[in-house]
Design an enzyme around this catalytic site. Sequence first.
Site, PDB file in Angstrom:
ATOM      1  N   GLY A  50       4.614  70.215  16.340  1.00 26.03           N
ATOM      2  CA  GLY A  50       5.884  69.511  16.409  1.00 26.03           C
ATOM      3  C   GLY A  50       5.947  68.585  17.602  1.00 26.03           C
ATOM      4  N   ASP A  51       7.169  68.313  18.050  1.00 26.46           N
ATOM      5  CA  ASP A  51       7.359  67.336  19.120  1.00 26.46           C
ATOM      6  C   ASP A  51       7.203  67.915  20.514  1.00 26.46           C
ATOM      7  OD1 ASP A  51       9.872  68.770  18.500  1.00 26.46           O
ATOM      8  OD2 ASP A  51      10.674  67.583  20.147  1.00 26.46           O
ATOM      9  N   THR A  85      15.120  69.708  21.490  1.00 27.54           N
ATOM     10  CA  THR A  85      14.891  70.816  20.573  1.00 27.54           C
ATOM     11  C   THR A  85      15.470  70.449  19.224  1.00 27.54           C
ATOM     12  OG1 THR A  85      15.315  73.163  20.115  1.00 27.54           O
ATOM     13  CG2 THR A  85      17.023  71.973  21.304  1.00 27.54           C
ATOM     14  N   GLY A  86      14.795  70.833  18.149  1.00 32.82           N
ATOM     15  CA  GLY A  86      15.311  70.519  16.823  1.00 32.82           C
ATOM     16  C   GLY A  86      14.197  70.294  15.815  1.00 32.82           C
ATOM     17  N   ARG A 138       0.194  73.116  12.158  1.00 31.57           N
ATOM     18  CA  ARG A 138       1.347  72.236  12.352  1.00 31.57           C
ATOM     19  C   ARG A 138       1.664  72.079  13.834  1.00 31.57           C
ATOM     20  NH1 ARG A 138       6.804  72.650  14.698  1.00 31.57           N
ATOM     21  NH2 ARG A 138       8.020  70.969  13.724  1.00 31.57           N
ATOM     22  N   THR A 153      13.622  76.652  20.816  1.00 29.81           N
ATOM     23  CA  THR A 153      12.768  76.032  21.822  1.00 29.81           C
ATOM     24  C   THR A 153      13.469  76.013  23.175  1.00 29.81           C
ATOM     25  OG1 THR A 153      11.623  74.657  20.211  1.00 29.81           O
ATOM     26  CG2 THR A 153      11.733  73.816  22.465  1.00 29.81           C
ATOM     27  N   GLY A 201      11.265  68.911  14.747  1.00 29.95           N
ATOM     28  CA  GLY A 201      10.205  68.249  15.491  1.00 29.95           C
ATOM     29  C   GLY A 201       9.638  67.019  14.830  1.00 29.95           C
TER      30      GLY A 201
END
Length: 263
Positions: A160-161, A180-181, A158, A130, A183
Amino acid sequence: MSLENNPLYNAGRGAAFDIEGAHALDASIMAGHTRACGAVIGVSNLKNPIRCARLVMEKSPHVLLAGSGAEQFSAAQGAEVVARNYFSTQRKFNVLCDVLAERGLPPLEAPKHGWPDSDTQGSEHGVCGTVGCVALDSRGHLAAATSTGGLSGKMIGRVGDSPIPAAGTYANERVAVSGTGQGEEYLRHFIAARVAMLVELGGLSVDEAVEHCLTKVLAAGDGGLIAIDRDGRVSIRTTTGGLPSAAADSEGQRVVQLWPESR
């Protein structure tokens, strides 16, 4: 946009494939001094999702637009539309096939929407994730932005964050944050806003707040954060071992690093 256009990263061209071999791209942006923000979720034919997020922020009364609605709105506002195979690269397709194999699923023969006419492979030294940016301008205004292709082999639908203000992106008058990671963990703990609240209400420095969230709230290996406060102090931290990053200021200082020491 420069990082979205570079196939090395998991954003824009070179984004991760979902479980069907297609792309669903997410992005968000936030201006701290006004708390204005915009985001797009699950778009697949817009060259630069982060530009589309800014269009949502500046040209619509909404914060989040998803799927075909985000695509139609952004195209009407002048965003560049591309073929759905524009985002495909062999390197990220290989990653998808590895993920499917780990799950005991058969590999796909080709991306769902085929290959672009030319395939820029990206770096021979691996792939990055990301992309995010935090900035402080000459007026003292802060901003943050994040763009992603999500997880390789993710389920259809899906999210994510990254496109969620407060989870993967946040900015106020004191600090701007991009993450980043994993989510789902950033969503569960509203990590980007938590950093800002620790600065604003907890009295922590921006680096102390980032360290707290990465080491006391998230688990080891969950990801990384970049943040900047209103005095220009920068924090770049990760618990994954690597976080390609760069920082620059108006005094000419430039830092580029792959495995950052805390700063």
